[in-house]
Design a protein around this motif. Structure first.
Motif, PDB file in Angstrom:
ATOM      1  N   MET A   1      34.134  31.803  29.114  1.00 53.54           N
ATOM      2  CA  MET A   1      34.811  31.914  30.368  1.00 53.54           C
ATOM      3  C   MET A   1      36.295  32.040  30.100  1.00 53.54           C
ATOM      4  N   THR A   2      37.003  32.642  31.028  1.00 50.35           N
ATOM      5  CA  THR A   2      38.446  32.793  30.920  1.00 50.35           C
ATOM      6  C   THR A   2      39.120  31.825  31.877  1.00 50.35           C
ATOM      7  N   ILE A   3      40.127  31.123  31.357  1.00 53.39           N
ATOM      8  CA  ILE A   3      40.883  30.156  32.147  1.00 53.39           C
ATOM      9  C   ILE A   3      42.320  30.642  32.225  1.00 53.39           C
ATOM     10  N   ASN A   4      42.899  30.573  33.389  1.00 53.02           N
ATOM     11  CA  ASN A   4      44.252  31.068  33.605  1.00 53.02           C
ATOM     12  C   ASN A   4      45.302  30.056  33.138  1.00 53.02           C
ATOM     13  N   ARG A   5      45.188  29.637  31.896  1.00 55.10           N
ATOM     14  CA  ARG A   5      46.137  28.723  31.259  1.00 55.10           C
ATOM     15  C   ARG A   5      46.145  29.031  29.764  1.00 55.10           C
ATOM     16  N   GLY A   6      47.218  28.668  29.094  1.00 60.09           N
ATOM     17  CA  GLY A   6      47.311  28.871  27.653  1.00 60.09           C
ATOM     18  C   GLY A   6      46.432  27.900  26.891  1.00 60.09           C
ATOM     19  N   VAL A  27      27.205  20.556  21.958  1.00 57.26           N
ATOM     20  CA  VAL A  27      27.794  21.897  21.928  1.00 57.26           C
ATOM     21  C   VAL A  27      28.887  22.038  20.885  1.00 57.26           C
ATOM     22  N   GLU A  28      29.112  23.301  20.510  1.00 55.58           N
ATOM     23  CA  GLU A  28      30.290  23.690  19.735  1.00 55.58           C
ATOM     24  C   GLU A  28      31.206  24.404  20.714  1.00 55.58           C
ATOM     25  N   VAL A  29      32.487  24.072  20.710  1.00 54.19           N
ATOM     26  CA  VAL A  29      33.434  24.667  21.645  1.00 54.19           C
ATOM     27  C   VAL A  29      34.532  25.379  20.859  1.00 54.19           C
ATOM     28  N   GLU A  30      34.861  26.589  21.308  1.00 55.09           N
ATOM     29  CA  GLU A  30      35.926  27.377  20.696  1.00 55.09           C
ATOM     30  C   GLU A  30      36.897  27.799  21.795  1.00 55.09           C
ATOM     31  N   VAL A  31      38.185  27.631  21.551  1.00 51.54           N
ATOM     32  CA  VAL A  31      39.222  28.051  22.494  1.00 51.54           C
ATOM     33  C   VAL A  31      40.156  29.001  21.757  1.00 51.54           C
ATOM     34  N   ARG A  32      40.419  30.151  22.380  1.00 55.06           N
ATOM     35  CA  ARG A  32      41.352  31.111  21.780  1.00 55.06           C
ATOM     36  C   ARG A  32      42.060  31.871  22.890  1.00 55.06           C
ATOM     37  N   ARG A  43      34.653  29.147  24.788  1.00 51.96           N
ATOM     38  CA  ARG A  43      33.239  29.420  24.485  1.00 51.96           C
ATOM     39  C   ARG A  43      32.562  28.107  24.128  1.00 51.96           C
ATOM     40  N   ALA A  44      31.385  27.915  24.645  1.00 53.48           N
ATOM     41  CA  ALA A  44      30.589  26.738  24.318  1.00 53.48           C
ATOM     42  C   ALA A  44      29.166  27.191  24.068  1.00 53.48           C
ATOM     43  N   VAL A  70      25.547  22.898  30.022  1.00 53.55           N
ATOM     44  CA  VAL A  70      26.699  23.577  29.428  1.00 53.55           C
ATOM     45  C   VAL A  70      27.398  24.440  30.472  1.00 53.55           C
ATOM     46  N   ARG A  71      26.628  25.199  31.255  1.00 60.73           N
ATOM     47  CA  ARG A  71      27.235  26.043  32.301  1.00 60.73           C
ATOM     48  C   ARG A  71      28.001  25.202  33.319  1.00 60.73           C
ATOM     49  N   ALA A  72      27.392  24.099  33.740  1.00 65.91           N
ATOM     50  CA  ALA A  72      28.053  23.223  34.717  1.00 65.91           C
ATOM     51  C   ALA A  72      29.325  22.621  34.111  1.00 65.91           C
ATOM     52  N   ALA A  73      29.269  22.213  32.845  1.00 67.66           N
ATOM     53  CA  ALA A  73      30.455  21.627  32.194  1.00 67.66           C
ATOM     54  C   ALA A  73      31.568  22.664  32.074  1.00 67.66           C
ATOM     55  N   LEU A  74      31.223  23.916  31.771  1.00 68.37           N
ATOM     56  CA  LEU A  74      32.240  24.966  31.690  1.00 68.37           C
ATOM     57  C   LEU A  74      32.899  25.203  33.042  1.00 68.37           C
ATOM     58  N   ARG A  75      32.098  25.268  34.113  1.00 66.96           N
ATOM     59  CA  ARG A  75      32.668  25.456  35.450  1.00 66.96           C
ATOM     60  C   ARG A  75      33.578  24.289  35.824  1.00 66.96           C
TER      61      ARG A  75
END
Length: 119
Positions: A1-6, A27-32, A43-44, A70-75
């Motif tokens: 998912m895309t988040i409007n923050r750095g 989960v494995e989580v990646e932020v870039r 990404r999770a 995972v989907r609910a946690a991402l939202r």
């Protein structure tokens, strides 16, 4: 998912947002950085294999599907980062509804909807 923050806002001090952190080792989580400088990509993915076949259907109906978590946690993480809180919407109309077979079906589907998105 895309988040409007750095990325620094998404994971301050390398800590995951609360909804994703609550999943722990599930989960494995990646932020870039997102392409074009449009915030961050988060990404999770599950560490263990997803349920398949009849087990998958049973997990989805019972609300125990790890993919739904995972989907609910991402939202929720997106909402916490962008808005500051998890938004709750109660779609029930005002007043009382008489129980009908169709109404019970709608209420059942509404209970399952948070795991997969919107009804």
């Amino acid at each position: 998912m895309t988040i409007n923050r750095g990325p620094a806002d998404v994971m301050p001090e390398d800590r995951l947002p609360r909804p994703l952190a609550e999943l722990g080792d599930l989960v494995e989580v990646e932020v870039r950085p997102a392409p074009g400088g449009k915030g961050s990509e988060v990404r999770a993915r599950l560490r263990n294999p997803e349920p398949t076949g009849a087990a998958s259907a049973a997990a989805r109906l019972s609300g125990d599907d790890p993919r739904q978590r995972v989907r609910a946690a991402l939202r929720e993480a997106k909402q916490v980062i962008e808005v500051g809180e998890v938004l709750r919407v109660d779609p029930a109309p005002h007043g009382r509804r008489p129980p009908t077979p169709a109404g019970k079906l709608v209420e059942f589907a509404t209970e399952l909807a948070p795991g997969e998105g919107v009804l």
